[in-house]
Scaffold this active site. Structure first.
Site, PDB file in Angstrom:
ATOM      1  CG  ASN A  85      -0.089 -16.127  -3.901  1.00 19.01           C
ATOM      2  OD1 ASN A  85      -0.485 -16.273  -2.749  1.00 19.01           O
ATOM      3  ND2 ASN A  85       1.090 -16.552  -4.312  1.00 19.01           N
ATOM      4  CG  HIS A 115     -15.081   6.329 -12.035  1.00 19.51           C
ATOM      5  ND1 HIS A 115     -16.166   6.128 -11.232  1.00 19.51           N
ATOM      6  CD2 HIS A 115     -14.110   5.526 -11.556  1.00 19.51           C
ATOM      7  CE1 HIS A 115     -15.866   5.255 -10.293  1.00 19.51           C
ATOM      8  NE2 HIS A 115     -14.617   4.862 -10.474  1.00 19.51           N
ATOM      9  N   GLY A 142       3.141 -10.503  -9.263  1.00 22.29           N
ATOM     10  CA  GLY A 142       2.584  -9.823  -8.102  1.00 22.29           C
ATOM     11  C   GLY A 142       2.528  -8.311  -8.257  1.00 22.29           C
ATOM     12  CB  THR A 165      -2.696   1.248 -20.045  1.00 19.01           C
ATOM     13  OG1 THR A 165      -1.646   1.171 -21.019  1.00 19.01           O
ATOM     14  CG2 THR A 165      -2.128   1.692 -18.705  1.00 19.01           C
ATOM     15  NE  ARG A 180       5.427   2.232 -23.717  1.00 16.80           N
ATOM     16  CZ  ARG A 180       4.253   2.855 -23.708  1.00 16.80           C
ATOM     17  NH1 ARG A 180       3.158   2.203 -23.959  1.00 16.80           N
ATOM     18  NH2 ARG A 180       4.185   4.142 -23.452  1.00 16.80           N
TER      19      ARG A 180
END
Length: 183
Positions: A85, A115, A142, A165, A180
């Site tokens: 979208n 980084h 979204g 993550t 989670r």
């Protein structure tokens, strides 16, 4: 034989993003994005033609609604009938693979750019990338953020606004920050 900075980038090694070849690729992608993002009122078929010009691989029926932003484009592979979208961002210093039939909500951000922890390396302009793999028939709500190196398994669901993550197993539902497994 010494590898170029771009070769290092594509291999997932530390590279200098200020390298002229890399900067030229960024400029070329920027020019393509400027044209692509001006097609907002065009048909999905027209978008598809533009996507095939600017991205690495584009499956039949794949749609990315403009505006869309990426670093290079050539590291992005989007599967058949996948859908993204408005206002999505892909930082594609490494490969991003989006599987067939995957649906991605507005303002989702997918990052491969990373980084170094060492401040001297960061100050020297060094970066690296880790690929992101999104399976088939995944739904990403979204505003979700997918961090470097993450794999999301087939048929998984990522809740809106989640920060992913770590890897998501196939069929799992994840949400939250950090995301989670739920339910």
């Amino acid at each position: 034989m010494t590898r170029t900075q771009k070769e290092k980038m594509l291999a997932g090694e530390m590279y200098n993003a200020a390298d002229p070849e890399i900067q030229a690729d960024l400029l070329a992608a920027g020019a393509w994005l400027k044209r692509y993002n001006s097609t907002l009122g065009d048909s999905a078929e027209q978008w598809h033609l533009f996507l095939r010009e600017g991205l690495g691989e584009v499956g039949p029926g794949a749609v990315i609604r403009p505006p869309f932003h990426c670093d290079y484009g050539f590291n992005i592979s989007i599967g058949a009938h996948a859908y993204m979208n408005f206002n999505c961002v892909i930082l594609d210093v490494a490969k991003v693979t989006i599987g067939d039939g995957t649906a991605i909500g507005p303002a989702v951000q997918i990052y491969t750019a990373d980084h170094p922890d060492d401040p001297e390396q960061r100050q020297a302009g060094l970066q690296l990338g880790r690929p992101v793999r999104i399976g088939k028939h995944v739904w990403i709500g979204g505003g979700a953020i997918i961090l470097p190196g993450v794999t999301i398994g087939d048929h998984a669901v990522v809740g809106a606004g989640s920060v992913v993550t770590r890897d998501v197993p196939p069929g799992a539902k994840v949400m939250g920050s950090p995301a989670r497994v739920r339910g």
